[in-house]
Write an enzyme that holds these catalytic residues in place. Structure first.
Site, PDB file in Angstrom:
ATOM      1  N   ARG A 145      81.997  -5.473  12.223  1.00 35.90           N
ATOM      2  CA  ARG A 145      82.044  -5.061  13.630  1.00 35.90           C
ATOM      3  C   ARG A 145      80.630  -4.835  14.167  1.00 35.90           C
ATOM      4  O   ARG A 145      80.332  -5.164  15.299  1.00 35.90           O
ATOM      5  CB  ARG A 145      82.881  -3.769  13.789  1.00 35.90           C
ATOM      6  CG  ARG A 145      84.376  -3.911  13.521  1.00 35.90           C
ATOM      7  CD  ARG A 145      85.066  -4.816  14.521  1.00 35.90           C
ATOM      8  NE  ARG A 145      84.776  -4.430  15.899  1.00 35.90           N
ATOM      9  CZ  ARG A 145      85.419  -3.488  16.591  1.00 35.90           C
ATOM     10  NH1 ARG A 145      86.455  -2.869  16.043  1.00 35.90           N
ATOM     11  NH2 ARG A 145      85.089  -3.204  17.835  1.00 35.90           N
TER      12      ARG A 145
ATOM     13  N   ASP B  70      98.426  -5.801  12.108  1.00 39.89           N
ATOM     14  CA  ASP B  70      97.932  -4.640  12.856  1.00 39.89           C
ATOM     15  C   ASP B  70      99.116  -3.668  12.983  1.00 39.89           C
ATOM     16  O   ASP B  70     100.264  -4.027  12.662  1.00 39.89           O
ATOM     17  CB  ASP B  70      97.406  -5.092  14.233  1.00 39.89           C
ATOM     18  CG  ASP B  70      96.811  -3.953  15.063  1.00 39.89           C
ATOM     19  OD1 ASP B  70      96.473  -2.897  14.488  1.00 39.89           O
ATOM     20  OD2 ASP B  70      96.691  -4.116  16.305  1.00 39.89           O
TER      21      ASP B  70
ATOM     22  N   HIS C 281      91.195  -7.357  22.620  1.00 45.43           N
ATOM     23  CA  HIS C 281      90.167  -6.641  21.841  1.00 45.43           C
ATOM     24  C   HIS C 281      89.128  -7.667  21.368  1.00 45.43           C
ATOM     25  O   HIS C 281      89.038  -7.987  20.186  1.00 45.43           O
ATOM     26  CB  HIS C 281      90.833  -5.925  20.668  1.00 45.43           C
ATOM     27  CG  HIS C 281      89.995  -4.855  20.047  1.00 45.43           C
ATOM     28  ND1 HIS C 281      88.755  -4.477  20.521  1.00 45.43           N
ATOM     29  CD2 HIS C 281      90.222  -4.071  18.952  1.00 45.43           C
ATOM     30  CE1 HIS C 281      88.280  -3.508  19.762  1.00 45.43           C
ATOM     31  NE2 HIS C 281      89.138  -3.242  18.803  1.00 45.43           N
TER      32      HIS C 281
ATOM     33  N   GLN D  58      86.543  -7.030  18.438  1.00 47.92           N
ATOM     34  CA  GLN D  58      87.231  -7.079  17.144  1.00 47.92           C
ATOM     35  C   GLN D  58      87.387  -8.539  16.700  1.00 47.92           C
ATOM     36  O   GLN D  58      87.118  -8.900  15.552  1.00 47.92           O
ATOM     37  CB  GLN D  58      88.616  -6.420  17.267  1.00 47.92           C
ATOM     38  CG  GLN D  58      89.443  -6.514  15.995  1.00 47.92           C
ATOM     39  CD  GLN D  58      88.867  -5.703  14.859  1.00 47.92           C
ATOM     40  OE1 GLN D  58      88.594  -4.516  15.019  1.00 47.92           O
ATOM     41  NE2 GLN D  58      88.670  -6.311  13.695  1.00 47.92           N
TER      42      GLN D  58
ATOM     43  N   ARG E  94      86.685   1.145  26.889  1.00 49.95           N
ATOM     44  CA  ARG E  94      87.987   1.089  26.201  1.00 49.95           C
ATOM     45  C   ARG E  94      88.986   1.775  27.122  1.00 49.95           C
ATOM     46  O   ARG E  94      88.850   2.968  27.414  1.00 49.95           O
ATOM     47  CB  ARG E  94      87.903   1.808  24.850  1.00 49.95           C
ATOM     48  CG  ARG E  94      89.250   2.024  24.213  1.00 49.95           C
ATOM     49  CD  ARG E  94      89.168   2.470  22.752  1.00 49.95           C
ATOM     50  NE  ARG E  94      88.806   1.353  21.910  1.00 49.95           N
ATOM     51  CZ  ARG E  94      88.986   1.319  20.582  1.00 49.95           C
ATOM     52  NH1 ARG E  94      89.509   2.348  19.967  1.00 49.95           N
ATOM     53  NH2 ARG E  94      88.636   0.265  19.887  1.00 49.95           N
TER      54      ARG E  94
HETATM   55  N1   CP Z   1      89.474  -1.734  14.999  1.00 52.61           N
HETATM   56  C1   CP Z   1      89.091  -0.817  15.918  1.00 52.61           C
HETATM   57  O1   CP Z   1      88.837  -1.108  17.082  1.00 52.61           O
HETATM   58  O2   CP Z   1      89.006   0.440  15.429  1.00 52.61           O
HETATM   59  P1   CP Z   1      88.768   1.759  16.309  1.00 52.61           P
HETATM   60  O3   CP Z   1      89.988   1.948  17.154  1.00 52.61           O
HETATM   61  O4   CP Z   1      88.601   2.844  15.289  1.00 52.61           O
HETATM   62  O5   CP Z   1      87.545   1.548  17.149  1.00 52.61           O
HETATM   63  N1  NVA Z   2      96.546  -2.533  18.444  1.00 50.23           N
HETATM   64  C1  NVA Z   2      95.807  -1.328  18.138  1.00 50.23           C
HETATM   65  C2  NVA Z   2      94.425  -1.674  17.700  1.00 50.23           C
HETATM   66  C3  NVA Z   2      93.531  -0.520  17.380  1.00 50.23           C
HETATM   67  C4  NVA Z   2      92.150  -0.939  17.020  1.00 50.23           C
HETATM   68  C5  NVA Z   2      95.791  -0.425  19.349  1.00 50.23           C
HETATM   69  O1  NVA Z   2      95.639  -0.916  20.471  1.00 50.23           O
HETATM   70  O2  NVA Z   2      95.956   0.781  19.178  1.00 50.23           O
END
Ligand code: CP
Ligand code: NVA
Length: 302
Positions: free
Chosen positions: A283, A215, A122, A125, A95
């Site tokens: 997930r 989101d 992502h 997700q 990440r």
């Molecule tokens: N949706 C998601 O990726 O959540 P986190 O940021 O908590 O991993």
């Molecule tokens: N768009 C958000 C998603 C978190 C899971 C971010 O990147 O923070």
């Protein structure tokens, strides 16, 4: 070797195969005690837990590593880090703030690199989103069903459009001017075969939709733009009034974490249309199904 930097690294057929594997409740212990590195430059609740448990269920050993510890491009280059971790682990999940770092790691790595969220995408997700759409709406197939995404055309939205396209849905995205997908991304949707429309009006996007998704308005790394974005997105809240524009049976989805009262109201998030907890639990299943597919495609046998 196959990496997963975004959904379009999978063909439609492969993505649908991952969704079938995700339903395997008693998976083979294909990892056979091997390691999976899970690198995090940003916080996580869902992605870390679901990936760790998925690896355990496949018989492997997940290792959570923070950027503070290994220092991407600080202590050593991201390429050298990937080369090093590939000596111990069968898969590297990461990440990162910058998608370019993932691309560099994938080029250097001798094991698959999986995007656990970048500024651009992502994909894990989106696999869970597709699994949820399929289980909640898809009994008779998702072809011709419409997904409306309301809010920032961000990382989650980009992967979602691709995955929804792969399962045959029509996608409408409503974002304010200046927060829409760039031309290269729209071209990529079209290359992948997505039925995608960009709009500005949330009500127009949601009209008759079978699923409504949103989101946060400011993603991780954009905290300094929070106030400005709250002003720009003020008419993009998914509330009960907006949901009345959707199909009467429409479901509501959100990747979470949510900023309640901003992109979605409590009444919608906690209401009868919401499937966010099923989506969140998916997930795990989607990630396990994906790892199983990935390992099989990289020569692992159970
Ligand atoms: N949706 C998601 O990726 O959540 P986190 O940021 O908590 O991993
Ligand atoms: N768009 C958000 C998603 C978190 C899971 C971010 O990147 O923070």
């Amino acid at each position: 070797m196959r990496h997963l930097l975004d959904i379009d690294d999978l063909t439609f057929e492969e993505l649908n195969r991952v969704l079938v594997l995700a339903e395997k409740s008693n998976p083979p212990r294909i990892l056979n005690d091997k390691g999976v590195a899970l690198l995090f430059e940003k916080p996580s609740s869902r992605t870390r837990s679901s990936a760790e448990i998925a690896v355990v269920q496949l018989g492997g050993h997940p290792m959570y590593i923070t950027a503070r510890e290994v220092g991407f491009d600080v202590r050593e280059t991201a390429e050298d880090l990937a080369r090093t971790l590939a000596g111990y682990h069968s898969v590297i999940g990461a990440r990162v703030f910058s998608h370019g770092v993932l691309q560099r790691m994938a080029e250097a790595s001798t094991v698959p690199v999986v995007n656990l969220l970048s500024d651009l995408a992502h994909p894990l997700q989106a696999l869970a989103d597709a699994l949820t759409l399929k289980s909640e709406l898809g009994q008779s197939g998702l072809e011709g069903r419409t997904l409306a995404y309301v809010g920032d055309s961000n990382n989650v939205a980009r992967s979602l459009v691709l995955a929804a396209g792969a399962v045959g849905m029509t996608v409408r995205v409503a974002s304010p001017s200046g927060y829409t997908f760039d031309a290269a991304t729209v071209e990529r949707f079209s290359q992948y075969g997505c039925d995608f429309t960009a709009l500005e009006d949330p009500a127009e996007a949601v009209k008759g939709a079978h699923a409504v998704y949103t989101d946060v308005w400011a993603s991780m790394g954009q905290e300094d733009q929070k106030e400005e974005r709250r002003a720009t997105f003020k008419d993009y809240t998914v509330d009960e009034k907006l949901m009345t524009q959707a199909s009467p049976e429409a479901i509501f989805l959100h990747c979470l974490p949510a900023k309640r009262g901003y992109e979605v109201t409590d009444a919608v998030l906690d209401g009868p249309a919401s499937r966010v907890w099923v989506q969140s639990a998916n997930r795990l299943h989607a990630t396990r199904g994906f790892f199983l597919w990935l390992l099989e495609h990289n020569g692992f046998t159970s």
